[in-house]
Design a protein around this motif. Structure first.
Motif, short mmCIF file in Angstrom:
data_model
loop_
_atom_site.label_atom_id
_atom_site.label_comp_id
_atom_site.label_asym_id
_atom_site.label_seq_id
_atom_site.Cartn_x
_atom_site.Cartn_y
_atom_site.Cartn_z
N SER A 151 30.37 -32.50 63.95
CA SER A 151 30.81 -32.18 62.60
C SER A 151 30.81 -30.67 62.37
O SER A 151 31.75 -30.11 61.78
CB SER A 151 29.89 -32.86 61.58
OG SER A 151 30.23 -32.50 60.26
N GLN A 152 29.80 -30.01 62.87
CA GLN A 152 29.70 -28.56 62.68
C GLN A 152 30.72 -27.81 63.52
O GLN A 152 31.30 -26.82 63.06
CB GLN A 152 28.28 -28.11 63.02
CG GLN A 152 27.25 -28.63 62.03
CD GLN A 152 25.82 -28.38 62.46
OE1 GLN A 152 25.56 -27.70 63.46
NE2 GLN A 152 24.88 -28.93 61.73
N ARG A 153 30.97 -28.27 64.72
CA ARG A 153 31.95 -27.59 65.57
C ARG A 153 33.35 -27.69 64.95
O ARG A 153 34.08 -26.70 64.87
CB ARG A 153 31.94 -28.18 66.97
CG ARG A 153 32.86 -27.43 67.93
CD ARG A 153 32.75 -27.94 69.35
NE ARG A 153 33.17 -29.33 69.46
CZ ARG A 153 32.34 -30.34 69.69
NH1 ARG A 153 31.05 -30.12 69.84
NH2 ARG A 153 32.79 -31.57 69.78
N VAL A 154 33.71 -28.90 64.51
CA VAL A 154 35.03 -29.09 63.89
C VAL A 154 35.11 -28.33 62.57
O VAL A 154 36.13 -27.68 62.28
CB VAL A 154 35.30 -30.59 63.67
CG1 VAL A 154 36.55 -30.79 62.81
CG2 VAL A 154 35.47 -31.30 65.01
N GLY A 155 34.06 -28.38 61.78
CA GLY A 155 34.07 -27.70 60.49
C GLY A 155 34.22 -26.20 60.60
O GLY A 155 34.97 -25.57 59.84
N ARG A 156 33.53 -25.62 61.58
CA ARG A 156 33.64 -24.18 61.78
C ARG A 156 35.07 -23.77 62.15
O ARG A 156 35.61 -22.80 61.62
CB ARG A 156 32.66 -23.74 62.88
CG ARG A 156 31.21 -23.73 62.41
CD ARG A 156 30.24 -23.55 63.57
NE ARG A 156 28.89 -23.50 63.09
CZ ARG A 156 28.24 -22.39 62.77
NH1 ARG A 156 28.85 -21.21 62.92
NH2 ARG A 156 27.01 -22.41 62.31
N PRO A 214 25.60 -24.48 58.02
CA PRO A 214 25.74 -25.33 59.21
C PRO A 214 27.19 -25.48 59.65
O PRO A 214 27.50 -25.45 60.83
CB PRO A 214 25.16 -26.68 58.76
CG PRO A 214 24.30 -26.36 57.58
CD PRO A 214 24.96 -25.19 56.91
N GLY A 215 28.10 -25.64 58.67
CA GLY A 215 29.52 -25.72 59.00
C GLY A 215 30.08 -27.11 59.12
O GLY A 215 30.99 -27.35 59.93
N ASN A 216 29.60 -28.06 58.34
CA ASN A 216 30.09 -29.44 58.45
C ASN A 216 31.57 -29.55 58.09
O ASN A 216 32.07 -28.85 57.21
CB ASN A 216 29.27 -30.36 57.54
CG ASN A 216 27.93 -30.69 58.14
OD1 ASN A 216 27.83 -31.41 59.12
ND2 ASN A 216 26.87 -30.13 57.55
N SER A 217 32.24 -30.47 58.77
CA SER A 217 33.69 -30.59 58.59
C SER A 217 34.06 -31.00 57.17
O SER A 217 35.09 -30.57 56.65
CB SER A 217 34.26 -31.59 59.59
OG SER A 217 33.67 -32.86 59.46
#
Length: 224
Positions: free
Chosen positions: A93-98, A126-129
């Motif tokens: 979720s964080q990778r996609v959100g970032r 955190p960067g959630n999608s």
């Protein structure tokens, strides 16, 4: 840009967020033999939309879309991370959100979105999608309810695409599953709209277990 066109751009599988790398636990469920048919896939999609997204991610997306300040956004972001129990799910979720936030910020000039990208860079977010999606759709002028439907559609198409790539179904059955999921997406958005973003309660234990087990799989095709 027209808001509808903006939404279509953000949820398109070609948008460089990396969402196409996710199976949302489906890879493990298929490997275990728990999901064997289009009907099983429909059940997974229904549970994912109504018991996970409608109780957490969509709630946060809607709250972020309405947020007045960056601190409020960051609070929602941290709360969402705290209810993503499986590390695979949380990291994905964080990778996609970032990526979504960064790429969207390159396309539109928006103060809140830019502030969030800065918070990602210095570790405050955190960067959630779902958070990135809420901010990006808002910056693109997409109404909040349409943004939530777009998130449901993006999730559903990603899950069905994973099912095709894993050999569970063909493209025709994937389209049938998507066509039939429309009312469930609407129900998920309606549930999320009446939920408190300070009280997130996703509940899908079998999916959480599948996501957790994916972390230690000997081999896998998807990131989660």
């Amino acid at each position: 840009m027209d808001p509808l066109l903006g939404l279509l751009q953000l949820v398109d599988s070609s948008f460089p967020s990396g969402a196409f790398t996710l199976s949302h636990g489906l890879e493990t469920l298929i490997a275990d033999g728990a999901v064997r048919s289009p009907e099983d896939l429909e059940a997974v999609l229904r549970i994912s939309l109504l018991d996970r997204l409608a109780r957490a991610d969509l709630v946060v997306l809607l709250a972020v879309h309405r947020a007045a300040a960056l601190d409020e956004v960051l609070g929602h972001d941290r709360r969402l991370s705290s209810v993503k129990l499986a590390a695979d799910d949380r990291i994905a979720s964080q990778r996609v959100g970032r990526r979504l936030a960064v790429e969207a910020s390159r396309l539109v000039n928006n103060e809140l979105l830019a502030g969030y990208v800065a918070a990602l860079a210095d570790g405050r977010a955190p960067g959630n999608s779902a958070v990135a999606s809420g901010l990006a759709t808002r910056a693109f002028g997409v109404p909040d309810s349409d943004a939530a439907i777009g998130a449901c559609w993006g999730f559903a198409t990603g899950l069905c695409a994973a099912a095709v790539r894993l050999g569970l179904i063909g493209h025709g059955n994937a389209q049938r599953v998507l066509r039939g999921a429309g009312p469930i997406m609407r129900e998920a958005v309606e549930r999320a709209a009446t939920s408190d973003p300070r009280d997130l309660r996703p509940s899908a234990p079998q999916l959480d277990v599948a996501l957790a087990r994916h972390e230690t799989a000997a081999a896998h095709l998807f990131a989660s």
